[in-house]
Design a protein around this motif. Structure first.
Motif, PDB file in Angstrom:
ATOM      1  N   LYS A 286       0.828  -1.208   0.000  1.00 54.69           N
ATOM      2  CA  LYS A 286       0.000   0.000   0.000  1.00 54.69           C
ATOM      3  C   LYS A 286       0.861   1.257   0.000  1.00 54.69           C
ATOM      4  CE  LYS A 286      -4.027   2.177   2.099  1.00 54.69           C
ATOM      5  NZ  LYS A 286      -5.157   2.049   3.034  1.00 54.69           N
ATOM      6  N   ASP A 287       1.948   1.239   0.762  1.00 54.59           N
ATOM      7  CA  ASP A 287       2.839   2.394   0.804  1.00 54.59           C
ATOM      8  C   ASP A 287       3.425   2.671  -0.579  1.00 54.59           C
ATOM      9  OD1 ASP A 287       4.183   4.418   2.495  1.00 54.59           O
ATOM     10  OD2 ASP A 287       6.006   3.371   1.865  1.00 54.59           O
ATOM     11  N   SER A 288       3.806   1.615  -1.275  1.00 58.55           N
ATOM     12  CA  SER A 288       4.356   1.772  -2.620  1.00 58.55           C
ATOM     13  C   SER A 288       3.330   2.393  -3.551  1.00 58.55           C
ATOM     14  CB  SER A 288       4.812   0.411  -3.162  1.00 58.55           C
ATOM     15  OG  SER A 288       5.301   0.531  -4.482  1.00 58.55           O
ATOM     16  N   PHE A 289       2.078   1.926  -3.465  1.00 59.95           N
ATOM     17  CA  PHE A 289       1.050   2.464  -4.361  1.00 59.95           C
ATOM     18  C   PHE A 289       0.754   3.925  -4.049  1.00 59.95           C
ATOM     19  CE2 PHE A 289      -3.056   3.299  -6.171  1.00 59.95           C
ATOM     20  CZ  PHE A 289      -3.074   2.543  -7.340  1.00 59.95           C
ATOM     21  N   LEU A 290       0.672   4.267  -2.774  1.00 60.45           N
ATOM     22  CA  LEU A 290       0.361   5.647  -2.406  1.00 60.45           C
ATOM     23  C   LEU A 290       1.462   6.613  -2.828  1.00 60.45           C
ATOM     24  CD1 LEU A 290      -1.190   5.139   1.158  1.00 60.45           C
ATOM     25  CD2 LEU A 290      -2.385   5.690  -0.965  1.00 60.45           C
ATOM     26  N   GLN A 291       2.698   6.138  -2.828  1.00 64.04           N
ATOM     27  CA  GLN A 291       3.808   7.016  -3.184  1.00 64.04           C
ATOM     28  C   GLN A 291       4.091   7.064  -4.687  1.00 64.04           C
ATOM     29  OE1 GLN A 291       7.363   7.280  -0.759  1.00 64.04           O
ATOM     30  NE2 GLN A 291       6.504   5.907   0.783  1.00 64.04           N
ATOM     31  N   THR A 292       3.863   5.933  -5.374  1.00 61.37           N
ATOM     32  CA  THR A 292       4.268   5.860  -6.788  1.00 61.37           C
ATOM     33  C   THR A 292       3.141   5.532  -7.747  1.00 61.37           C
ATOM     34  OG1 THR A 292       4.805   3.487  -6.746  1.00 61.37           O
ATOM     35  CG2 THR A 292       6.517   5.022  -5.993  1.00 61.37           C
ATOM     36  N   GLY A 293       1.979   5.123  -7.228  1.00 55.69           N
ATOM     37  CA  GLY A 293       0.902   4.675  -8.098  1.00 55.69           C
ATOM     38  C   GLY A 293       1.093   3.257  -8.597  1.00 55.69           C
ATOM     39  N   CYS A 294       2.041   2.546  -8.004  1.00 56.10           N
ATOM     40  CA  CYS A 294       2.344   1.167  -8.412  1.00 56.10           C
ATOM     41  C   CYS A 294       2.604   0.338  -7.148  1.00 56.10           C
ATOM     42  CB  CYS A 294       3.563   1.135  -9.329  1.00 56.10           C
ATOM     43  SG  CYS A 294       4.144  -0.520  -9.734  1.00 56.10           S
TER      44      CYS A 294
END
Length: 386
Positions: A286-294
């Motif tokens: 989730k952290d990756s998606f919130l920061q990068t969209g991926c």
């Protein structure tokens, strides 16, 4: 103004849901009394469609009324296996619509009528959905572990006797995410030496451990973890029930991973540690998606192209049919009835409006709990610095 934002349409949809839902409850009750003991498999087959009739009206809101875009990221062959057998599904509980996004996947996999959850015992007394669950082998919990584990032990494997695949949906966090609960969860983690999660609550492991140990692995072999992020796209409305009632489109993305149940430890300590490790990974996704969209950019997990599955027509057909059967007679009675009849109808519409507002308020998340916006990635340490 979008005509879907007009309150009378929401009230009429609610009236149809209540009237048709009570009719379905009555049919369920008759079949339950007549068939449940004599031919339970036939009852379960028929009950699948009755439950779907209720679910389909709610699914209609997110499929057709306020159509959502759902991007599924998973291994290419995972969705082909998704609906072929019984499975345990783990989900996070962070948005007002996370259950409906889960239903979208269940419907496209053809198992929505057989999706089962653990629910609070008080829910079994709620008309329409609660009554339907009470006649559909949903597992209700007292929040008294000595009672609950006996109930779980007797009911879990009954679900695996169903003639068609059943999904057992678990929310290990035990409650819906909010900033207040998140802060308390982080403080609890620090006090117990547990991982401090940025985007999740510390999972409650007791029910999960018991479920894993009780399930007959010869009849259920797979567990799927779903990490969901919603409302981060600039074109997405907030992922709330109000948004879809007003016809506003939302967007969500989910990352699905598959596990073999036989590979999950069955001891309390082993399964608890397994679940904690899983939530550390979910937090990274989730952290990756919130920061990068991926999901994969910062987490290191495999990157999969998004899959979008088209809505099936059944929820639309159910809603058109039921609304026609309920609303057209109501309009006729309103136009031709006397003053008393009209007053009764107005009162009924007022009660439906009240029920709808009550339901919306129950599903609301405090505004302090962001809809997955990047501001939610701020760690507790950063907040202290501020």
């Amino acid at each position: 103004m979008n005509v879907k934002e007009i309150a009378i349409f929401h009230v009429l949809l609610c009236v149809t849901f209540i009237v048709s839902g009570l009719a379905v409850n009555l049919i369920q009750f008759i079949l339950y009394v007549a068939l449940r003991q004599i031919n339970p498999q036939l009852f379960r087959k028929l009950n699948y469609y009755l439950v779907y009739t209720i679910y389909g009206q709610l699914l209609f809101l997110i499929d057709w009324w306020g159509p959502a875009t759902l991007n599924i990221h998973c291994a290419p062959d995972l969705l082909d296996r998704f609906a072929t057998e019984h499975a345990v599904i783990l989900m996070n509980h962070h948005y007002e619509l996370d259950w409906l996004y889960g239903w979208m996947v269940g419907d496209r996999s053809g198992v929505l009528g057989n999706c089962r959850v653990y629910g609070k015992k008080v829910l079994k007394y709620v008309p329409v959905v609660g009554w339907a669950w009470n006649m559909s082998d949903v597992i209700f919990l007292d929040r008294n572990w000595e009672k609950d584990k006996l109930n779980l032990s007797s009911k879990l494997n009954e679900l695996l006797d169903y003639p068609t695949p059943v999904w057992i949906l678990l929310y290990p966090e035990g409650t819906r995410f909010s900033e207040e609960k998140h802060q308390a969860s982080q403080e609890f983690a620090v006090s117990r030496g547990l991982p401090v999660l940025k985007h999740h609550l510390i999972p409650r492991t007791k029910g999960f451990s018991f479920t894993v140990s009780e399930l007959d692995k010869s009849r259920i072999s797979r567990l799927y973890d779903v990490t969901l992020v919603a409302g981060t796209s600039p074109t997405s409305a907030p992922p709330t029930l109000t948004s879809i009632l007003c016809g506003r489109s939302t967007e969500a993305s989910m990352y699905i991973r598959e596990y073999q149940l036989k590979d999950i430890p069955t001891t309390d300590e082993g399964s608890s540690q397994w679940l904690m490790n899983l939530f550390k990974e979910k937090d990274a996704l989730k952290d990756s998606f919130l920061q990068t969209g991926c999901f994969s950019e910062l987490s290191g997990f495999p990157k999969y192209p998004p899959i979008q599955r088209q809505s099936r027509p059944w929820s639309l057909l159910i809603s058109i049919t039921l609304n026609s059967c309920v609303i057209i007679p109501l309009i006729y009675i309103l136009l031709t009835g006397g003053i008393i009849t009209r007053l009764v109808l107005v009162l009924m519409l007022g009660l439906a409006w009240f029920a709808m507002r009550k339901f919306i308020n129950i599903t609301k998340i405090s505004k302090s709990s962001s809809y997955g916006a990047k501001k939610s990635t701020t760690s507790s340490d950063d907040k202290k610095k501020e």
